[in-house]
Design a protein around this motif. Structure first.
Motif, PDB file in Angstrom:
ATOM      1  N   ALA A 181       0.830  -1.199   0.000  1.00 55.10           N
ATOM      2  CA  ALA A 181       0.000   0.000   0.000  1.00 55.10           C
ATOM      3  C   ALA A 181       0.873   1.261   0.000  1.00 55.10           C
ATOM      4  O   ALA A 181       0.512   2.284  -0.586  1.00 55.10           O
ATOM      5  N   SER A 182       2.026   1.177   0.639  1.00 49.32           N
ATOM      6  CA  SER A 182       2.938   2.323   0.678  1.00 49.32           C
ATOM      7  C   SER A 182       3.408   2.690  -0.723  1.00 49.32           C
ATOM      8  O   SER A 182       3.426   3.866  -1.107  1.00 49.32           O
ATOM      9  N   VAL A 183       3.820   1.681  -1.479  1.00 47.82           N
ATOM     10  CA  VAL A 183       4.308   1.938  -2.831  1.00 47.82           C
ATOM     11  C   VAL A 183       3.222   2.556  -3.698  1.00 47.82           C
ATOM     12  O   VAL A 183       3.470   3.512  -4.446  1.00 47.82           O
ATOM     13  N   LEU A 184       2.014   2.046  -3.592  1.00 45.18           N
ATOM     14  CA  LEU A 184       0.914   2.581  -4.392  1.00 45.18           C
ATOM     15  C   LEU A 184       0.600   4.020  -4.008  1.00 45.18           C
ATOM     16  O   LEU A 184       0.411   4.883  -4.880  1.00 45.18           O
ATOM     17  N   ALA A 185       0.558   4.306  -2.706  1.00 43.71           N
ATOM     18  CA  ALA A 185       0.286   5.678  -2.255  1.00 43.71           C
ATOM     19  C   ALA A 185       1.361   6.639  -2.743  1.00 43.71           C
ATOM     20  O   ALA A 185       1.074   7.757  -3.183  1.00 43.71           O
ATOM     21  N   LEU A 186       2.619   6.219  -2.673  1.00 42.57           N
ATOM     22  CA  LEU A 186       3.718   7.072  -3.132  1.00 42.57           C
ATOM     23  C   LEU A 186       3.669   7.271  -4.645  1.00 42.57           C
ATOM     24  O   LEU A 186       3.870   8.383  -5.140  1.00 42.57           O
ATOM     25  N   ALA A 187       3.400   6.203  -5.379  1.00 44.02           N
ATOM     26  CA  ALA A 187       3.347   6.300  -6.834  1.00 44.02           C
ATOM     27  C   ALA A 187       2.274   7.273  -7.288  1.00 44.02           C
ATOM     28  O   ALA A 187       2.472   8.046  -8.238  1.00 44.02           O
ATOM     29  N   GLU A 188       1.135   7.265  -6.600  1.00 43.10           N
ATOM     30  CA  GLU A 188       0.059   8.180  -6.961  1.00 43.10           C
ATOM     31  C   GLU A 188       0.385   9.612  -6.546  1.00 43.10           C
ATOM     32  O   GLU A 188       0.166  10.553  -7.308  1.00 43.10           O
ATOM     33  N   ALA A 189       0.928   9.785  -5.353  1.00 40.20           N
ATOM     34  CA  ALA A 189       1.220  11.136  -4.861  1.00 40.20           C
ATOM     35  C   ALA A 189       2.290  11.830  -5.690  1.00 40.20           C
ATOM     36  O   ALA A 189       2.235  13.048  -5.900  1.00 40.20           O
ATOM     37  N   PHE A 190       3.275  11.057  -6.180  1.00 43.86           N
ATOM     38  CA  PHE A 190       4.386  11.640  -6.928  1.00 43.86           C
ATOM     39  C   PHE A 190       4.259  11.426  -8.431  1.00 43.86           C
ATOM     40  O   PHE A 190       5.166  11.776  -9.180  1.00 43.86           O
ATOM     41  N   ASP A 191       3.141  10.854  -8.851  1.00 41.83           N
ATOM     42  CA  ASP A 191       2.853  10.679 -10.276  1.00 41.83           C
ATOM     43  C   ASP A 191       3.998   9.955 -10.989  1.00 41.83           C
ATOM     44  O   ASP A 191       4.526  10.433 -11.987  1.00 41.83           O
ATOM     45  N   TRP A 192       4.359   8.778 -10.472  1.00 46.37           N
ATOM     46  CA  TRP A 192       5.497   8.056 -11.031  1.00 46.37           C
ATOM     47  C   TRP A 192       5.194   7.408 -12.379  1.00 46.37           C
ATOM     48  O   TRP A 192       6.091   7.186 -13.179  1.00 46.37           O
ATOM     49  N   GLY A 193       3.951   7.079 -12.619  1.00 40.26           N
ATOM     50  CA  GLY A 193       3.598   6.533 -13.922  1.00 40.26           C
ATOM     51  C   GLY A 193       4.204   5.176 -14.220  1.00 40.26           C
ATOM     52  O   GLY A 193       4.468   4.856 -15.380  1.00 40.26           O
ATOM     53  N   VAL A 194       4.455   4.384 -13.189  1.00 39.17           N
ATOM     54  CA  VAL A 194       4.983   3.029 -13.383  1.00 39.17           C
ATOM     55  C   VAL A 194       4.115   2.051 -12.591  1.00 39.17           C
ATOM     56  O   VAL A 194       3.339   2.456 -11.720  1.00 39.17           O
ATOM     57  N   LEU A 195       4.260   0.776 -12.909  1.00 35.93           N
ATOM     58  CA  LEU A 195       3.542  -0.246 -12.159  1.00 35.93           C
ATOM     59  C   LEU A 195       4.033  -0.217 -10.711  1.00 35.93           C
ATOM     60  O   LEU A 195       5.215  -0.447 -10.453  1.00 35.93           O
ATOM     61  N   PRO A 196       3.165   0.089  -9.752  1.00 34.37           N
ATOM     62  CA  PRO A 196       3.615   0.275  -8.357  1.00 34.37           C
ATOM     63  C   PRO A 196       3.799  -1.040  -7.611  1.00 34.37           C
ATOM     64  O   PRO A 196       3.097  -1.352  -6.647  1.00 34.37           O
ATOM     65  N   VAL A 197       4.786  -1.812  -8.059  1.00 36.20           N
ATOM     66  CA  VAL A 197       5.069  -3.111  -7.460  1.00 36.20           C
ATOM     67  C   VAL A 197       6.567  -3.210  -7.215  1.00 36.20           C
ATOM     68  O   VAL A 197       7.368  -2.935  -8.111  1.00 36.20           O
TER      69      VAL A 197
END
Length: 283
Positions: A181-197
């Motif tokens: 869940a941490s990775v997904l929250a960070l990916a969305e907050a920082f707009d990483w645009g990658v598979l959050p796994v």
């Protein structure tokens, strides 16, 4: 925020040792690439200012990510928006993992007479190690998030409050106990645009250090401010997650992709290694 133009942010990953950093940095390489990122070596335990200052001004302006075992504070010296993020872990578990990691390093340097390496190879007790290398096991998370290099044993409420303020100011952060869940929250907050796994790129170090009840009591007392910071982080993370039930469901879904991502990244590393060897052998 855009990643192009004069207002592009500099994202800063405050990498706490033994918080899935190898896997996390692999993900960050996918999200940010390599050309516009700077990794600060482990021995530069500051806010990253020295490493950034060593770069040409054009390279400084192009950076989108600064990462490493660095501390909070670089935002005060650069005319750009700065966004911090980190992953925190239960202090006792983190320190035990750290000690075993460093004990493996010590085993690879059997002739070194550096005191802290010797204390790991010839382990006696926690207090002996602390005397040799205190900062790594003395409220390290508070040290990193507060940006205060307090003397060994001198962490206080002011440093804890500063660290908590940094935590609250982050667009997102992670906790090791709920890494998916941490990775997904960070990916969305920082707009990483990658598979959050995250991949499971490391199996961990063999257990070389056995702590006694006395050792654990010493660590618990010394790191009471880190424990308070971690408890605050967990409560805040749970509150944020409770407000977003869909994120939890998606995190559970992405977790199932971990084996596939691990296999893919392992295969890619192997291909890159072989390609590098072939180029090196060419006349």
């Amino acid at each position: 925020m855009t990643r192009t133009g004069p207002d592009r942010p500099l994202d800063v990953f405050l990498h706490i040792p033994k918080t899935a950093g190898t896997s996390f940095n692999t993900l960050l390489s996918r999200a940010y690439g390599h050309s516009d990122t700077l990794h600060v070596p482990f021995d530069h335990l500051d806010d990253g200012t020295r490493a950034l200052a060593a770069l040409p001004s054009e390279r400084q302006q192009a950076l989108t990510l600064l990462r490493g075992h660095i501390t909070h504070g670089i935002h005060g010296g650069i005319p750009r928006p700065v966004r911090y993020f980190t992953v925190l872990r239960d202090p006792a578990s983190r320190i035990v993992s750290f000690l075993n990691h460093m004990a493996a390093e010590a085993a690879h340097n059997p002739t070194s007479d550096v005191p802290w390496l010797t204390s790991l190879r010839d382990w006696s007790d926690m207090e002996t190690y602390i005397r040799q290398r205190p900062r790594q096991v003395d409220n390290y998370m508070v040290r990193a998030l507060s940006g205060r290099d307090f003397a060994p044993g001198a962490c206080d409420e002011a440093a804890l409050e500063a660290a908590i303020a940094t935590l609250h100011a982050m667009p997102a952060f992670g906790v090791y106990a709920d890494i998916n869940a941490s990775v997904l929250a960070l990916a969305e907050a920082f707009d990483w645009g990658v598979l959050p796994v995250l991949s499971r790129s490391k199996s961990g170090n063999p257990r070389r250090i056995t702590l006694t009840d006395r050792d654990r009591a010493v660590l618990q007392d010394l790191n009471r401010y880190d424990q308070a910071l971690y408890d605050t982080a967990c409560a805040l993370f749970r509150d944020r997650l409770a407000a977003r039930p869909a994120l939890r469901r998606r995190a559970d879904l992405y977790r199932r992709l971990t084996p596939a991502v691990t296999w893919t990244e392992t295969a890619l590393r192997s291909l890159r290694h072989r390609s590098s060897n072939l180029r090196a052998r060419r006349p």
